[in-house]
Every structure is written in structure tokens, then in C-alpha cells.
Design an enzyme around this catalytic site. Structure first.
Site, mmCIF file in Angstrom:
data_model
loop_
_atom_site.group_PDB
_atom_site.id
_atom_site.type_symbol
_atom_site.label_atom_id
_atom_site.label_comp_id
_atom_site.label_asym_id
_atom_site.label_seq_id
_atom_site.Cartn_x
_atom_site.Cartn_y
_atom_site.Cartn_z
ATOM 1 N N ASP A 229 32.803 26.345 22.608
ATOM 2 C CA ASP A 229 32.141 28.000 22.659
ATOM 3 C C ASP A 229 34.067 29.086 22.039
ATOM 4 O O ASP A 229 34.805 28.119 23.523
ATOM 5 C CB ASP A 229 31.572 28.631 23.538
ATOM 6 C CG ASP A 229 31.248 29.414 22.332
ATOM 7 O OD1 ASP A 229 30.687 30.264 21.577
ATOM 8 O OD2 ASP A 229 31.514 31.237 23.206
ATOM 9 N N GLU B 81 34.687 24.964 18.869
ATOM 10 C CA GLU B 81 35.156 26.352 17.653
ATOM 11 C C GLU B 81 36.778 26.304 17.942
ATOM 12 O O GLU B 81 36.757 27.219 18.652
ATOM 13 C CB GLU B 81 34.692 27.640 17.755
ATOM 14 C CG GLU B 81 32.852 27.369 17.546
ATOM 15 C CD GLU B 81 32.124 29.242 17.991
ATOM 16 O OE1 GLU B 81 31.706 29.467 17.355
ATOM 17 O OE2 GLU B 81 32.452 29.681 19.087
#
Ligand code: CA
Length: 658
Positions: A346, A375
């Protein structure tokens, strides 16, 4: 010049951190015994709290509140650690720590290295990990997912544990639980497969599960209360979340039930990817890290306040040696103890590149075909310079870690920041280059006009293994909702074609394809844009939709089958893509067409021609040489074509030479 300035900024940053946390006061502990070391005859405890003046170990009978059975003064150990050894078998006992810093005792701190906890993760538990193994666990093996198990051979499916089974339509017994995902032969109200059997039937290779480490937001003591969270608020990194277990009070149950799920997936040919959130902690001042070593694990603004590149009140400092060590040990633990097959990081753009590469090197040593991606962005500014962080634009510097392509995502369906915006698949003119950029996996390629790509004006991926192609995930509106919001005047039949076209682009592109659970039957969240704490009525997968949208569901099955059967869609290097994939330059606006010389890639099809029409009008396209057979037509036609072909609005066609 820019590079030199960035380097200087980084050096200044490191100097500043060193001044703030000098190694003399904050020595690095290199041992591997932080937390609890358990045997039947002894339990030893070690924490790192270098500036503490005193430390205490408190033992409890259970994981809830109450008075301690006993407290033990801890001894000062090596390199800023505190240590206590207790003779005897302490299995089943709960424990916490307290440290005294600047004359003040901290509140009770859960062991950051805890491997088992009681209710709501408040207290760690002494357990014998060997007793958490389900039967046959020792023999558990990750299944292969292709002949070579290369990243581009994967088809990822992103799923939230509770969403999968909580709807009455799931036909699953243990709704919302780890065990629910382990059930087989479950059927929807309409009699179609659900849960695990459905994922298997779909043909995806990796199930990416939204966070299942112990998170903070759901009260585990109230399983019947209406509450929900995606789980991006970490509390105990090395422990499974309790609300997905059938008994969150007992430290062993959640571990065992998660292992049962993993074992069952492996038995059914599916790999498991864990969504991890090391970029911030759910709590800030009160986090276990910050209680034990105030400030150390986080980045700060010039004024000393917590910096916030995550939008969640704090950001961790992966470049600090003990944070780096923590991440490394935690990830290795999940792979070794739980047999995890991959990680999705994340807000990976918060982490520094050095840490990510050290992690990747180590994890690949343990599991050579582990799948890592993240990400490549943040939710705000970070004091660590861009050039040092694992951002999308630095993707090529990452060792075997892929980044999500938001270029591809929004090129296909329109910006996620503007619900009215359309993309290529929903008829927006001028989006062809963004989609072509995605088709060639965001790498260097002669036929892409980078100036016309929506976000990235230059290639960033070092190879197709370096990029995740998707058009939808748990964030933002579902694809089906997005199409509805941005195309309110388009008839439903055409919107369904747009949806099908969008998924066809993702599943035929070079790179690693990624699907959001339920998209194969038009998953809706009723136009809720951010459902991170919406209730089940929004988030649950409604399995009855599968019957209603069975044609799309079955189409996705055949498309995944085609991808897996044809190496031409899974090229391994940018050189291969440049050499064997050629776009037709003379195509009408709103369409994209390309040919793959697939024979050279040892494909059973000699040549493949792929075409997409994202416009609202039917278009006629010229075919390359020879007679072409139909591989897939989103309109369901079969047959052969020579010379020209009519590509209907919002449709895709895959043709081939035998
Ligand atoms: Ca929890």
C-alpha cells in the site's frame, strides 16, 4: 543538475535524521529474537527501547482488561534492548510492556513483534506456533501457475475477505470469516458456484486479499454489530485480524483459521497475495512503535510534527535501520510461517527504494516466484525526496517489483478523480495513446506518442513484469458504477459493452493483469465512491448477479483461458514487445488495432490481430494480409475475415492465423 540537487537533498535529509537519532543513542540491534522466544521450558522477551530508563514485562491471565498476574523488571540488554527470561511453560499467558522515558511510564504497550494477540490486539499472547498448524500444513505447497511461473503469467483477483461471503446469496456457512473462504461446493441462491469454487472456475491464478493483518478499526468483541472496514489501519503487523476468525479472544484460532484458508487455496491451485500497509500505523502517538521509541519510526516535518504522505496522520520511515529491519523480518515471517505467495504494498511510494530492493532480494531468495507489487504513489508530500522513494516514475530501479498503471486505468475508463470523466472504452476521444501505453506495458516502445499519454510522458517500466494493468480496484467507484455515472444517457446494453471492452483490454495487454472481485458480473457499490467503512449492503459481493450477468462471467472465463493459453499476451521483455507487436497506424479515431507475430513467441496461433473500438459508432478496419479466424468477438460472432472487418461500437475482436 537536477540529479545532483536531489542527491544533496537526500544527503541533507539523512544527516538531519542522524542528528536527531544518533546511532550512539539509537544503536541498531542486529539480533533476530525481538519479541517473544517460546519453548516449553522457557519464555524470553526482548524489546528495543534504547532511550528508556526502565522497562517492565506485565503478565495477564487474559487478553482483556484486568489486573496483571505479575510484573517483572526487565534487564538492559545489547544495543538498546530490554530483556526478560522466565523459566517454565508460559503458554496461554498474555503480556504487555511498559517503559519509562524521561521519568514517565508509558501506557501498556503491545509487543510490536507479537505473533499472537487476544481480543482487539491489546495484549500479546504466549503461544506455541507449532500448535497453530492445521493438519497437513507441513506438506502445504504453493501451486504453480504456469510452466515458468513468471509474473506476467499471473492473473490477479483482488478480494476482501468479508465481501466474498457475507451476502445471504453466497450460500457460504462461515460468512465474513477466513473459514468461509475455505468452503467448497458452495452455491448461490440461483444454484451457481460461489466463493472459492467460483474463483477457481474463473481461472485466475492469484487471490490478492485486502489487509488481513490485525487492524484497528473493527471492534472484534462485537461480531454482531454493524461494522466494516477495508483494514488499512495496522495495529499488529505480524498477527492475523481477529474479526475474520470464529474466536478473536483466543490467540490461536485466528492463526489456525487463516492457515486453513491458505492451505485450501493452495490445494485448489490458487496463490495468495497479502495486502500490506507498512507505510503508516493506525495509531500515531499511541502506536506501539511510538510508545517504545518516541519519534524514531516515523518521518517528521521541519517543525518536528509527524509528516503525512499517507493521509493517515503519519508516515513510517523505512530508511531508519530498525524500521527497515522490522519490515524485512515481518515480510519474511509471513512467507515462512503462512506460506504467503506475494505482497501488494500500500502506498509503496512512501517507502525508500533501498529498503524495497533489500526486501525484494531477500524474499526472492526464499520464494523465487513470489509476486511483489505496489502503489507507486503517496497521498501527500513526504520529506524524503522523490528520487529516493519507490514511486512509479522510479519503477525501473526496483528489483522485480511491479507498480500499478494508473495511466492504463484512467485511460480506459476516465479519471477516478472526476466521476463524469470517460475513457477510451466509454467513448472519450483522444485517449488512444494512454491505452496503447498500457498495451505495451508502460515501457519504451517506438509506436507510442508519449506526449499524448494522459499521465506519464515517458516510459517507466523496465519490462512487462514491472507493471500491473488494471481498470478497477477496491478504491473509487467500481467499473460498472463509473461507467453508469459517466455515461448516464447511454443505454444499458451499450454500457455493458463498454464494461466488457474495458476488461478485454486489461486481459489482453502486456504486463500483469489485475481484476477487482465481482467485476465479472458487473459489481456495483451503488455509486459509493469510497466504501472503506460502508456496510455490507454496499460492499458485499451479491452472488445473485452472477446468474443475471452469466454471459459476461463466462466471457471472462474464456478470455482468461485465451490469455493463459497464448504466450503472445504474456511477453517477457520490452524487446520482445517492440519486435513482435505492431500497431496499425491507419485506423479510424476511437479504435486501436495491433498485430502480434505470435509464431516467433512459440504460440499455437501464428499471428494475432487485436482490435478495440471504444467509440459510439461502428467502424470498418483494414485487416493485414490473409484470412483471419475469430478467437474472441465481444459480440459473440464467429467466422473468418479477409480484407476488412466491421468493428461494432464499444467492442473488441481477437483474430488469428492458425
Ligand atoms: Ca483487529
Amino acid at each position: 543538475m537536477k540529479k545532483i540537487i536531489l542527491k544533496l537533498v537526500f544527503i541533507l535529509y539523512v544527516l538531519e535524521m542522524n542528528a536527531q537519532y544518533p546511532e550512539k543513542l539509537y544503536p541498531v540491534y542486529t539480533g533476530t529474537d525481538l519479541g517473544l522466544t517460546y519453548t516449553r521450558t522457557m519464555s524470553s522477551f526482548r524489546i528495543w527501547s534504547p532511550i528508556a530508563e526502565q522497562a517492565e514485562l506485565l503478565l495477564y491471565k487474559d487478553g482483556e482488561n484486568g489486573t496483571p498476574l505479575k510484573s517483572h523488571e526487565m534487564e538492559k540488554g545489547f544495543a538498546g534492548t530490554w530483556f526478560k527470561e522466565l523459566k517454565g511453560d508460559w503458554k496461554g499467558t498474555f503480556y504487555v510492556f511498559r517503559v519509562k522515558i524521561n521519568g514517565n511510564w508509558s501506557t501498556e504497550v503491545t509487543d510490536p513483534y507479537a505473533k499472537a494477540v487476544g481480543i482487539n490486539g491489546k495484549k500479546a499472547m504466549v503461544i506455541n506456533l507449532a500448535e497453530t498448524n492445521p493438519e497437513g500444513w507441513i506438506k502445504d505447497k504453493s501451486p504453480g501457475f504456469s510452466r515458468l511461473n513468471r509474473p506476467t503469467d499471473a492473473v490477479i483477483y483482488e478480494l476482501h475477505i468479508r465481501d466474498a461471503s457475507i451476502s445471504p446469496s453466497s450460500g457460504i456457512k462461515y460468512k465474513g470469516k477466513y473459514l468461509g473462504l475455505s468452503e467448497t461446493e458452495t452455491k448461490s441462491t440461483a444454484g451457481l458456484t460461489t466463493g472459492l469454487d467460483h474463483f477457481k472456475e474463473l481461472g485466475v491464478t492469484h487471490i490478492h486479499l485486502l489487509p488481513f493483518f490485525d487492524y484497528n478499526s473493527v471492534d472484534e468483541s462485537k461480531p454482531d454489530k454493524t461494522q466494516y472496514n477495508w483494514g488499512y489501519d495496522p495495529l499488529n503487523y505480524n498477527v492475523p485480524e481477529g474479526s475474520y476468525s470464529t474466536n478473536a479472544y483466543d490467540g490461536i484460532t485466528r492463526i489456525k483459521e487463516l492457515k486453513q484458508l491458505i492451505q485450501q487455496f493452495h490445494r485448489n491451485g490458487l496463490r495468495i497475495i497479502m495486502d500490506v500497509v507498512y507505510n503508516h500505523t493506525g495509531l500515531t502517538n499511541e502506536s506501539n512503535f511510538n510508545q517504545l521509541v518516541p519519534g524514531y519510526y516515523y518521518r517528521h516535518n521541519k517543525d518536528g510534527s509527524f509528516s503525512n504522505a499517507t493521509g493517515c496522520n503519519n508516515e513510517t520511515a523505512s530508511e531508519m535501520p530498525m524500521m527497515r529491519k522490522f519490515m524485512m523480518e515481518s515480510l519474511v515471517y509471513w512467507v515462512k510461517e503462512y506460506h504467503i505467495d506475494g505482497f501488494r504494498f500500500d502506498l509503496m511510494g512512501v517507502h525508500d527504494i533501498t529498503t524495497m530492493n533489500l526486501i525484494s532480494d531477500e524474499l526472492h531468495k526464499i520464494k523465487p516466484d513470489i509476486l511483489l507489487y505496489g502503489e507507486g504513489w503517496t497521498s501527500g508530500a513526504s520529506p524524503l525526496p522523490d528520487s529516493s522513494r519507490a514511486l512509479k516514475k522510479n519503477a525501473a530501479r526496483l528489483h522485480h517489483i511491479a507498480v500499478f498503471s494508473d495511466d492504463m486505468r484512467d485511460g480506459i475508463k476516465g479519471s477516478v478523480f472526476d466521476s463524469n470523466d470517460r475513457g477510451f472504452a466509454s467513448g472519450k476521444p483522444g485517449t488512444e495513446e494512454s491505452v496503447k501505453f498500457g498495451i505495451v506495458a508502460a515501457g519504451k516502445y517506438p509506436q507510442v506518442d508519449y506526449g499524448k499519454v494522459d499521465y506519464s510522458k515517458e516510459p517507466y517500466a523496465a519490462g512487462p513484469w514491472n507493471v500491473i494493468n488494471y481498470c478497477e480496484c477496491h478504491d473509487n467507484n467500481t467499473l460498472w458504477d463509473k461507467i453508469g455515472l459517466s455515461c448516464p444517457d447511454v443505454p444499458e446494453a451499450d454500457r455493458k459493452k463498454m464494461h466488457q471492452l474495458a476488461l478485454t483490454i486489461v486481459l489482453t495487454s502486456q504486463g500483469i493483469p489485475f481484476l477487482h472481485a465481482g467485476t465479472e458480473f458487473l459489481r456495483t457499490k451503488k455509486d459509493v465512491e469510497n466504501s472503506y467503512k460502508s456496510d455490507d449492503s454496499i460492499n458485499a459481493i451479491d452472488w445473485d448477479r452472477k446468474k443475471e450477468e452469466l454471459a459476461l462471467n463466462n466471457y471472462i472465463i474464456s478470455l482468461i483461458h485465451i490469455r493463459k493459453a497464448h504466450p503472445a499476451f504474456r511477453m517477457a521483455s520490452p524487446d520482445e514487445i517492440s519486435k513482435y507487436l505492431h500497431f496499425d497506424n491507419q485506423v479510424p479515431a476511437g479504435t486501436i488495432a495491433y498485430t502480434i507475430n505470435s509464431e516467433a513467441l512459440k504460440d499455437s496461433w501464428r499471428n494475432i490481430w487485436v482490435a478495440f473500438n471504444g467509440s459510439s459508432e461502428d467502424k470498418t478496419l483494414d485487416l493485414p494480409f490473409g484470412k483471419w479466424d475469430t478467437g474472441i468477438d465481444t459480440n459473440g460472432s464467429t467466422g473468418s475475415y479477409t480484407g476488412q472487418v466491421l468493428l461494432k461500437r464499444y467492442s473488441a475482436l481477437i483474430l488469428y492465423h492458425e
